[in-house]
Design an enzyme around this catalytic site. Structure first.
Site, PDB file in Angstrom:
ATOM      1  CG  ASP A 176      -3.885  -2.534  -1.775  1.00 56.63           C
ATOM      2  OD1 ASP A 176      -2.926  -1.844  -2.128  1.00 56.63           O
ATOM      3  OD2 ASP A 176      -4.124  -3.251  -0.813  1.00 56.63           O
ATOM      4  CG  ASP A 232       1.121  -1.028  -3.223  1.00 54.57           C
ATOM      5  OD1 ASP A 232       2.248  -0.846  -2.582  1.00 54.57           O
ATOM      6  OD2 ASP A 232      -0.110  -1.134  -2.644  1.00 54.57           O
ATOM      7  CG  ASP A 260       2.646  -4.702   1.650  1.00 52.05           C
ATOM      8  OD1 ASP A 260       3.370  -5.700   1.507  1.00 52.05           O
ATOM      9  OD2 ASP A 260       3.280  -3.804   2.720  1.00 52.05           O
TER      10      ASP A 260
END
Length: 259
Positions: free
Chosen positions: A209, A13, A15
């Site tokens: 996250d 990922d 962001d």
């Protein structure tokens, strides 16, 4: 963490993992250097639909990190590919940024604000009442509602931001229609990521996250899973979920230390 050294593929990922806003997170440069040095296959698999792969490449370059555009795959691309497969001659009313629009154009999907087959939704930088009303009326008249991702929130330098699922909620509530979401944790996007990597699920790691998208997507696709605490999830929140990532790290900078 030595098991990571033996993995051949890395889905990651962006962001909250690679950057917050326009700030590169600690240890990212070392992590990417390690991926290249160890000749790992890697793909930044992002639920964000705002930017194109070339723009993501340039964004990282402005932060001093050089990564080829072929290493990016976005939920906007997944959306356009899905529509092209499902309804090759469809048209759409799109609410989102140029990352979404460019992906639709690349697949030859026209924009139509009169009688579209789909109302498609990304993460618009500006979102106003007229767009909501237009989308509601089009869905009421039969257009199908589809979103690039089901993220409720997203990280930024100054705190969390509303995600696609939060922004599409007024349209769902007003019409009684539920949106279909293409991005993580949808297996469609995960299988595409594996295909682009040329890797088997058992040899691939999902790094993210978020428990509700990244980790569940990795677990359900049979990937190894690494949750980093540099984004929207803290250790206390992990306990809310009935599933667990295999590893929990402060950030991706810890990964090169495993080997």
């Amino acid at each position: 963490m030595n098991e990571l050294r033996n993995k051949s593929g890395f889905l990651c990922d962006m962001d909250g993992v690679i950057y917050h806003g326009n700030r590169l997170l600690p240890g990212v440069r070392e992590f990417v250097d390690w991926l290249y040095a160890e000749q790992k296959s890697f793909l930044f698999l992002t639920n964000s639909s705002r930017l194109t792969p070339v723009e993501l490449q340039q964004k990282l370059a402005r932060m001093g990190l050089e990564v080829d555009a072929s290493h990016f795959y976005t939920s906007a691309q997944a959306m356009a590919s899905f529509l092209k497969t499902q309804a090759p001659r469809c048209s759409v009313y799109a609410i989102g940024e140029h990352g979404l629009l460019n992906a639709l154009y690349a697949e030859g999907i026209p924009i139509n604000d009169i009688d579209p087959d789909y109302v498609v939704f990304g993460e618009p930088d500006s979102y106003h009442y007229d767009q909501i009303v237009k989308a509601i009326r089009l869905v009421d008249r039969g257009a199908r509602l589809i979103g690039t991702n089901s993220d409720l929130t997203g990280p930024s330098e100054s705190g969390i931001l509303p995600g696609c699922r939060a922004l599409i909620a007024p349209i769902e509530m007003a019409t009684g229609k539920k949106a279909y979401f293409v991005g993580k944790p949808n297996p469609l996007m995960m299988r595409t990521g594996l295909r682009l990597l040329g890797a088997h699920s058992g040899d691939t790691v999902m790094i993210g996250d978020r428990m509700d998208t990244d980790m569940i997507a990795g677990i359900e696709t049979g990937l190894d899973t690494v949750l980093v605490l540099s984004g929207v999830t803290d250790r206390a929140e992990i306990e809310r979920f009935p599933y667990r990532p295999r590893l929990v790290l402060d950030g991706v900078g810890e990964i090169p230390e495993c080997g």
